[in-house]
Design an enzyme around this catalytic site. Structure first.
Site, PDB file in Angstrom:
ATOM      1  N   CYS A  18      72.536  32.029  82.572  1.00  0.00           N
ATOM      2  CA  CYS A  18      72.161  33.348  82.048  1.00  0.00           C
ATOM      3  C   CYS A  18      73.440  33.893  81.447  1.00  0.00           C
ATOM      4  O   CYS A  18      74.494  33.869  82.109  1.00  0.00           O
ATOM      5  CB  CYS A  18      71.652  34.252  83.174  1.00  0.00           C
ATOM      6  SG  CYS A  18      71.501  35.992  82.678  1.00  0.00           S
TER       7      CYS A  18
ATOM      8  N   CYS B 131      70.863  33.953  74.823  1.00  0.00           N
ATOM      9  CA  CYS B 131      70.042  34.326  75.978  1.00  0.00           C
ATOM     10  C   CYS B 131      69.287  33.071  76.396  1.00  0.00           C
ATOM     11  O   CYS B 131      68.563  32.485  75.577  1.00  0.00           O
ATOM     12  CB  CYS B 131      69.064  35.428  75.586  1.00  0.00           C
ATOM     13  SG  CYS B 131      67.888  35.861  76.883  1.00  0.00           S
TER      14      CYS B 131
END
Ligand code: DGL
Length: 265
Positions: A185, A77
């Protein structure tokens, strides 16, 4: 630090299903390793939250991973990786940041400029620009954040993706038109083909492979690489397990050996 056992799994974590794109690279590069995934879909997205809120959620996930005695942790992440210095030093497990892996990958490519699409939190952190600057001073990082693409994907609202991605690329091109753009992302590589349709002249960089390579090198250097074993996949989520199963199949990861819903702390 406790002795690290070679037969423990590698922990992989994200706010939701996005980190499965990293798990896909880990599985391909390290087929002998057991992988333990946690995706916090009940609390996704993280990228629009405050730093305090994100750290509170992250520390629960790290506690879970350390209770399960994972031998290393992949922060799959970008948003969570921007806060690495706030949680990693206090932990006894080796933690790998995907932003660091992505910045190192960009530096190795010897680019003149690069683009970045990512969450608002990642964009506001300025960490990509800072880490790239350390290795390649004066390399501009044109950045266009996306308020809701991570949550749109995490909720499976795929019909909204093409318009969202087109608008994101238009915001980026208003700033510059780099040939290389980082998918900053981990949810975004799920729909990499939509980015490619929206910007056919751009090469999109998915940092998952670079992060998996970092982990493989560390395991090899420390005598922790597991071979001659079929790696098991355990997928845990605070969200809906069947969605994670579908995403594993969509990404070619295959059926998880264990799939479960858990609530942390
Ligand atoms: N996959 C996460 C990332 O790489 C999404 C963060 C979010 O939940 O907003 O940033």
């Amino acid at each position: 630090m406790n002795e690290i056992k070679i037969d423990r799994p590698i922990g992989v974590l994200d706010s939701g299903v996005g980190g499965l794109t990293v798990m896909q690279s880990l599985k391909a590069l390290l087929p002998g390793e057991d992988l333990l995934y946690f995706g916090d879909s009940a609390n996704c997205p993280y990228g629009n939250r405050t730093k305090e809120d994100i750290l509170r959620l992250m520390n629960k996930i790290l506690d879970f991973m350390e209770e399960r005695q994972v031998k290393a942790i992949a922060v799959a992440c970008n948003t969570l990786s921007t806060l690495y210095d706030e949680y990693a030093p206090a932990r006894h497990t080796r933690i790998f940041s995907i932003v660091q892996a992505a910045a190192d990958d960009v530096a190795r490519r010897n680019l003149k400029e690069v683009g970045l699409v990512c969450t608002e939190f990642t964009a506001n952190s300025g960490l990509y620009q800072k880490l790239i600057d350390e290795r390649c001073p004066n390399l501009p990082v044109y950045t266009a954040s996306n308020h809701n693409l991570a949550s749109t994907l995490d909720q499976g609202r795929f019909a909204e993706v093409p318009a969202n991605v087109r608008a994101n690329m238009e915001r980026l091109f208003a700033k510059g038109h780099p040939k290389y753009v980082i998918l900053g992302c981990t949810h975004y590589p799920i729909v990499q083909e939509e980015f490619e349709k929206a910007a056919p002249d751009v090469v999109f960089l998915d940092p998952a492979h670079a992060q998996a390579e970092d982990i493989k090198n560390w395991l090899a250097e420390n005598g922790l690489l597991r071979q001659g074993h079929r790696g098991q996949l355990e997928v845990a989520t605070s969200g809906e397990p069947s969605f994670y199963r579908d995403m594993c199949l969509r990404l070619g990861i295959g059926e998880p050996d264990i799939l479960e819903q858990i609530t942390l702390g």
